[in-house]
Design an enzyme around this catalytic site. Sequence first.
Site, PDB file in Angstrom:
ATOM      1  N   ASP B  11     -54.359  -2.048 -36.388  1.00 34.77           N
ATOM      2  CA  ASP B  11     -55.030  -2.978 -37.287  1.00 34.77           C
ATOM      3  C   ASP B  11     -54.048  -4.094 -37.592  1.00 34.77           C
ATOM      4  O   ASP B  11     -52.938  -3.832 -38.074  1.00 34.77           O
ATOM      5  CB  ASP B  11     -55.420  -2.276 -38.597  1.00 34.77           C
ATOM      6  CG  ASP B  11     -56.539  -1.268 -38.388  1.00 34.77           C
ATOM      7  OD1 ASP B  11     -57.218  -1.337 -37.346  1.00 34.77           O
ATOM      8  OD2 ASP B  11     -56.720  -0.404 -39.266  1.00 34.77           O
ATOM      9  N   ASP B 130     -69.381   2.450 -35.980  1.00 30.85           N
ATOM     10  CA  ASP B 130     -68.870   3.323 -37.043  1.00 30.85           C
ATOM     11  C   ASP B 130     -70.023   4.197 -37.506  1.00 30.85           C
ATOM     12  O   ASP B 130     -71.031   3.695 -38.001  1.00 30.85           O
ATOM     13  CB  ASP B 130     -68.322   2.492 -38.198  1.00 30.85           C
ATOM     14  CG  ASP B 130     -67.073   1.712 -37.798  1.00 30.85           C
ATOM     15  OD1 ASP B 130     -66.418   2.115 -36.814  1.00 30.85           O
ATOM     16  OD2 ASP B 130     -66.749   0.706 -38.452  1.00 30.85           O
TER      17      ASP B 130
END
Lengths: 203, 252
Positions: B11, B130
């Site tokens: 990330d 997700d």
Amino acid sequence: MIAIVDYDAGNTFNVQKAFAHLGVDTVLTADPEVILNSDGVVLPGVGAFKAAMDTLVERKLVDVLKQVAEKNIPLLGICLGMQLLFDSSTEYGLTEGLGLIPGTVEALPADLGLMIPHMGWNQNLVKNHSSIFADVADREYTYFVHSYYAKCDDQYITTTADYGVDVPGIVERDSVYGMQFHPEKSAHVGLNLLRTFVERTKG
Amino acid sequence: MLAKRIIPCLDVDNGRVKKGVNFINLVDVGDPVQISASYEEQGADELVFLDITATTERRDTFKDVVMDISKEVFMPLTVGGGIRTVEDMQHLLQAGADKISLNSAALANPELIREGAQKFGNQCIVVAIDVKTDPVTGRCYAYTHGGRKKTERLAIEWAKEAVSLGAGELLVTSMDKDGTKSGFDIDLYRELGDAVDVPIIASGGAGTLQHFVDVFEQTKVTGALAASIFHFGEMTISDVKSELRKHGISVR
């Protein structure tokens, strides 16, 4: 100096970055003079066979690349650039290639229950142990992304990878070389293969 | 045959690798180029970078990061986070990315998948999903915004649609498992593997070496992704690969 053939091939920048990482000067060019006076020529490529050949014709590079081979200037085709080295491809109808290595390019068989494109790390098995690439590629994994593959006589096949059929990974004829996988995306093995090609350009 | 892939995920926030839970309580992990190089050294098969920068100048910073990494690290690079247009994709591909990961923007505008696939090829378009179980109905839905926003799309249905639009690969994170270190969501990947015929990357729940063995032995996934366990040195990619090799699973 190594000339990378400029014909809007797609993966050019990453190929250049890999050579830069090895400390090798490259020039991206479509200039016949520059190409024919280089120590080595790289033909990159991502995309469709016919569109690529059309661009090579349009930029008058077909004869230039044939002269490169005649002059024995080491030539390396990568991915689609490797497929272009052969006589023809059946992708979107029969299209003539550069004809530098006898053979054809055909679709990977769809009836083997394997995903198409053949995408990922696959293992090279060496078929031609006298090749300059034999030791570097032996049993090593390289990164493939393609839906078509080369069919040619065994004498031109340096390595194959098993994907239901034997997929030529590296091919060669005299000073013309091709890699179906992406050496510029194949970590240290890929860099070592490119380094081996660079050594070859030094005579 | 193809090797199974181990994929660390980074990330990236404002040019640095960060790690938090659902994008909050971010901890600085380090420099993206250095971390990528060390993962290459350990034998990572691909890298995934997600731009989690919240500021407006984000795009340029992230593009620079991708450019810097692609000069030092030579393996497939997937990038995602805030990509909303074909132009966004083009800029990142030009910077050195190989694949584009779409998530919330694809759910909001599924045509984006088709447009990207037509321009760059299916192999270039990864759809990230997700997945979270709805506590009321017990069914699995696609969520957006780091699992905070529920959509009305059932995860499996959305996966099928994404593939029919041109997604060449799915990166599926189980929000139920993410951060729990209790293993990958085997049932979810079994169901997905039967529903679609593109490569699937499993994400969320890795805590032990055995978890990687389980997901490859019990489902059709071809890649497994993890972040914290690699970032914080709980195990290395080489550890994972030797364990997989011991179980006869082909790795690079």
